[in-house]
Structures are given as structure tokens and as C-alpha cells.
Design a protein around this motif. Structure first.
Motif, PDB file in Angstrom:
ATOM      1  N   SER A  13      42.313  27.429  46.073  1.00 43.02           N
ATOM      2  CA  SER A  13      41.908  26.385  47.015  1.00 43.02           C
ATOM      3  C   SER A  13      41.512  25.163  46.212  1.00 43.02           C
ATOM      4  N   ARG A  15      39.784  22.761  47.858  1.00 40.00           N
ATOM      5  CA  ARG A  15      38.693  22.193  48.670  1.00 40.00           C
ATOM      6  C   ARG A  15      37.433  22.030  47.813  1.00 40.00           C
ATOM      7  N   SER A  18      34.850  24.694  48.238  1.00 36.87           N
ATOM      8  CA  SER A  18      35.544  25.996  48.385  1.00 36.87           C
ATOM      9  C   SER A  18      34.642  27.198  48.087  1.00 36.87           C
ATOM     10  N   TYR A  19      34.639  28.150  49.021  1.00 35.21           N
ATOM     11  CA  TYR A  19      33.927  29.416  48.788  1.00 35.21           C
ATOM     12  C   TYR A  19      34.578  30.170  47.628  1.00 35.21           C
ATOM     13  N   ASN A  20      35.888  30.058  47.539  1.00 41.78           N
ATOM     14  CA  ASN A  20      36.603  30.814  46.503  1.00 41.78           C
ATOM     15  C   ASN A  20      36.349  30.272  45.103  1.00 41.78           C
ATOM     16  N   PRO A  83      41.619  32.076  49.155  1.00 42.32           N
ATOM     17  CA  PRO A  83      41.572  32.326  50.597  1.00 42.32           C
ATOM     18  C   PRO A  83      42.952  32.716  51.097  1.00 42.32           C
ATOM     19  N   GLU A  84      43.015  33.241  52.307  1.00 39.67           N
ATOM     20  CA  GLU A  84      44.322  33.424  52.937  1.00 39.67           C
ATOM     21  C   GLU A  84      44.506  32.308  53.951  1.00 39.67           C
ATOM     22  N   ASN A  86      46.801  31.737  57.216  1.00 31.95           N
ATOM     23  CA  ASN A  86      47.693  32.460  58.136  1.00 31.95           C
ATOM     24  C   ASN A  86      48.149  33.780  57.523  1.00 31.95           C
ATOM     25  N   SER A  87      47.157  34.500  57.022  1.00 30.05           N
ATOM     26  CA  SER A  87      47.326  35.868  56.509  1.00 30.05           C
ATOM     27  C   SER A  87      48.120  35.964  55.213  1.00 30.05           C
ATOM     28  N   SER A 124      36.386  34.301  52.817  1.00 28.53           N
ATOM     29  CA  SER A 124      36.828  33.601  54.022  1.00 28.53           C
ATOM     30  C   SER A 124      35.709  33.649  55.054  1.00 28.53           C
TER      31      SER A 124
HETATM   32  C1  LIG Z   1      46.017  26.422  57.440  1.00 27.44           C
HETATM   33  C2  LIG Z   1      44.859  27.372  57.422  1.00 27.44           C
HETATM   34  C3  LIG Z   1      45.063  28.681  57.751  1.00 27.44           C
HETATM   35  C4  LIG Z   1      43.995  29.597  57.700  1.00 27.44           C
HETATM   36  N1  LIG Z   1      44.248  30.917  57.970  1.00 27.44           N
HETATM   37  C5  LIG Z   1      43.260  31.814  57.785  1.00 27.44           C
HETATM   38  C6  LIG Z   1      43.532  33.204  57.913  1.00 27.44           C
HETATM   39  O1  LIG Z   1      44.632  33.647  58.176  1.00 27.44           O
HETATM   40  N2  LIG Z   1      42.510  34.068  57.702  1.00 27.44           N
HETATM   41  C7  LIG Z   1      41.253  33.644  57.372  1.00 27.44           C
HETATM   42  O2  LIG Z   1      40.380  34.480  57.172  1.00 27.44           O
HETATM   43  N3  LIG Z   1      40.969  32.333  57.263  1.00 27.44           N
HETATM   44  C8  LIG Z   1      41.940  31.407  57.455  1.00 27.44           C
HETATM   45  N4  LIG Z   1      41.683  30.076  57.299  1.00 27.44           N
HETATM   46  C9  LIG Z   1      40.312  29.655  57.019  1.00 27.44           C
HETATM   47  C10 LIG Z   1      40.008  29.663  55.544  1.00 27.44           C
HETATM   48  O3  LIG Z   1      39.726  30.980  55.143  1.00 27.44           O
HETATM   49  C11 LIG Z   1      38.809  28.754  55.280  1.00 27.44           C
HETATM   50  O4  LIG Z   1      39.179  27.392  55.486  1.00 27.44           O
HETATM   51  C12 LIG Z   1      38.246  28.963  53.893  1.00 27.44           C
HETATM   52  O5  LIG Z   1      37.012  28.295  53.794  1.00 27.44           O
HETATM   53  C13 LIG Z   1      39.210  28.465  52.840  1.00 27.44           C
HETATM   54  O6  LIG Z   1      38.761  28.889  51.574  1.00 27.44           O
HETATM   55  P1  LIG Z   1      37.938  27.927  50.612  1.00 27.44           P
HETATM   56  O7  LIG Z   1      36.552  27.816  51.208  1.00 27.44           O
HETATM   57  O8  LIG Z   1      37.949  28.598  49.302  1.00 27.44           O
HETATM   58  O9  LIG Z   1      38.617  26.574  50.601  1.00 27.44           O
HETATM   59  C14 LIG Z   1      42.713  29.156  57.354  1.00 27.44           C
HETATM   60  C15 LIG Z   1      42.498  27.798  57.026  1.00 27.44           C
HETATM   61  C16 LIG Z   1      43.567  26.921  57.056  1.00 27.44           C
HETATM   62  C17 LIG Z   1      43.335  25.470  56.655  1.00 27.44           C
END
Ligand SMILES: Cc1cc2nc3c(=O)[nH]c(=O)nc-3n(C[C@H](O)[C@H](O)[C@H](O)COP(=O)(O)O)c2cc1C
Length: 193
Positions: A13, A15, A18-20, A83-84, A86-87, A124
Motif C-alpha cells: 500500500s 497510503r 497505511s495499516y500495512n 491489504p487485499e 477486492n479479495s 484490513s
Molecule cells: C479498491 C479497494 C478495494 C478494497 N477491497 C477490500 C477487500 O476486498 N477486503 C478488505 O478487507 N478490504 C478492502 N478494502 C479496504 C482496505 O483493506 C483498506 O482501505 C485498508 O486500509 C487498506 O490498507 P492500508 O491501510 O494498508 O492502506 C478495499 C479498499 C479499496 C480502495
């Protein structure tokens, strides 16, 4: 010169909050405590165009992809928290993998992945903690010759899992993530002997 295991740590990520990114730093601290030299990078510092075969044919490999390849080659272990979306894996992570998988003249195929040992994890806001994305990430890395260690952890409800200082509120979870890092350091060290 030191024989300490060298580990490259990054998040899938870009971001800022970001949590990750927070998660991989915890695992990195665990690896450091176990004697590894950990290099933490932020993929935000290595922007790349979306992979396009015509672009590669016209302009070659972008400088940032070259830099990432060199970083991979200089390390034996990888700590990846992603993170994932959309899975599945995030586009930024898949894009990096795609660019650095491309050989330049004289380079070994997948040379920057061969014999790397990786530990993967995720965080997530959702209840599954991003674990579905790790299934795909494990498969992708395995297919490009990375040895992915069996243990992985997904941190769910990430919005309430972290302290202000980036540590995890649950001490057992904090210790388990640190353990992922120390385990990677230990395996890399054993493989080097
Ligand atoms: C396009 C998109 C798709 C996402 N799909 C999922 C998902 O399938 N499963 C999930 O648990 N979170 C999903 N999320 C939420 C992310 O897990 C969340 O934004 C998370 O904070 C991203 O990780 P980060 O904090 O490290 O940036 C999605 C976010 C985005 C922007």
C-alpha cells in the motif's frame, strides 16, 4: 561486512496512514531483534507507470523498477504486509512484481526473485483482515520462485487494532507479528549456512 540476514520490508500500500506499513514495521523490528539487517522501503518512493508491454518495448524498464530489482538482489528475505483489494493483491504491489519480473539483456529470468524467502501478512478494517489477498499473493510469489514461509497473520478490524505509536494494542498479536519477523530472520540465516 556482516553475515546478518538481510531483509527487505515493505507494504503493498502507498497510503500515508497505511495499516500495512505499520504492520510490516512491527515484523521488521522482530527480525532486527533476531539479528537481521532490515531495510524498510515505501513503494510510494518508487512510482511506476502501469505495466504496458508496448511501453516496455519503446522505453525499456523504468529506473525505479531497476532500483527495486537491485534492492531485491541485495537482500535474502522479504517481509511483505499487504491489504487485499477486492479479495486480491493490490494493483501497486502487482505492478511492482510485473515490472521487476521483466529481464533486461544478460539478466537471469526472475533473477531478483530466485531463492528469496518471504513472509507475508495483512491488515484490513474488515473481519477477515485481508487474508483472501494473501492466498493470491502466496500463489504469485511461489510461481516466480520465491519461497513463502507457511506462517502468516491477518489483522482484522485494523482501525482499532493499533496504538498511536504504531504498535498493536493486543500484546499477543504484537508478539506474534514480531515472531513472524524473527522466524524469517532465523530461516534466512539457516539457509545461508
Ligand atoms: C479498491 C479497494 C478495494 C478494497 N477491497 C477490500 C477487500 O476486498 N477486503 C478488505 O478487507 N478490504 C478492502 N478494502 C479496504 C482496505 O483493506 C483498506 O482501505 C485498508 O486500509 C487498506 O490498507 P492500508 O491501510 O494498508 O492502506 C478495499 C479498499 C479499496 C480502495
Amino acid at each position: 561486512m556482516t553475515n546478518a540476514p538481510k531483509i527487505l520490508a515493505f507494504a503493498g500500500s502507498t497510503r500515508k496512514a497505511s495499516y500495512n506499513k505499520q504492520l510490516v514495521k512491527i515484523a521488521g523490528a522482530g527480525a532486527t531483534a533476531a539479528g537481521a539487517e532490515v531495510t524498510y522501503i515505501d513503494l510510494r518512493d518508487f512510482p511506476l507507470p502501469l505495466y504496458d508491454e508496448d511501453l516496455e518495448a519503446a522505453e525499456g524498464i523504468p529506473e525505479n523498477a531497476r532500483k527495486l530489482k537491485q534492492l531485491m538482489l541485495a537482500h535474502q528475505g522479504l517481509l511483505i504486509a499487504s491489504p487485499e483489494y477486492n479479495s486480491s493483491v493490490t494493483p501497486v504491489l502487482k505492478n511492482v512484481i510485473d515490472w521487476i519480473s521483466r529481464p533486461e539483456p544478460g539478466e537471469q529470468m526472475l533473477g531478483c526473485f530466485v531463492d528469496k524467502v518471504a513472509t507475508i501478512m495483512s491488515a484490513s478494517p474488515g473481519g477477515l483482515g485481508g487474508m483472501r489477498g494473501l492466498v493470491h499473493l502466496r500463489s504469485i510469489l511461489g510461481n516466480i520462485k520465491v519461497i513463502v514461509l507457511p506462517d502468516q497473520i491477518s489483522v482484522s478490524r485494523a482501525f482499532e487494532a493499533f496504538n498511536e505509536d504504531g504498535s498493536l494494542k493486543d500484546p499477543k498479536q504484537q508478539a506474534a507479528i514480531e515472531q513472524l519477523g524473527s522466524q524469517l530472520a532465523s530461516v534466512v540465516a539457516k539457509l545461508a549456512t
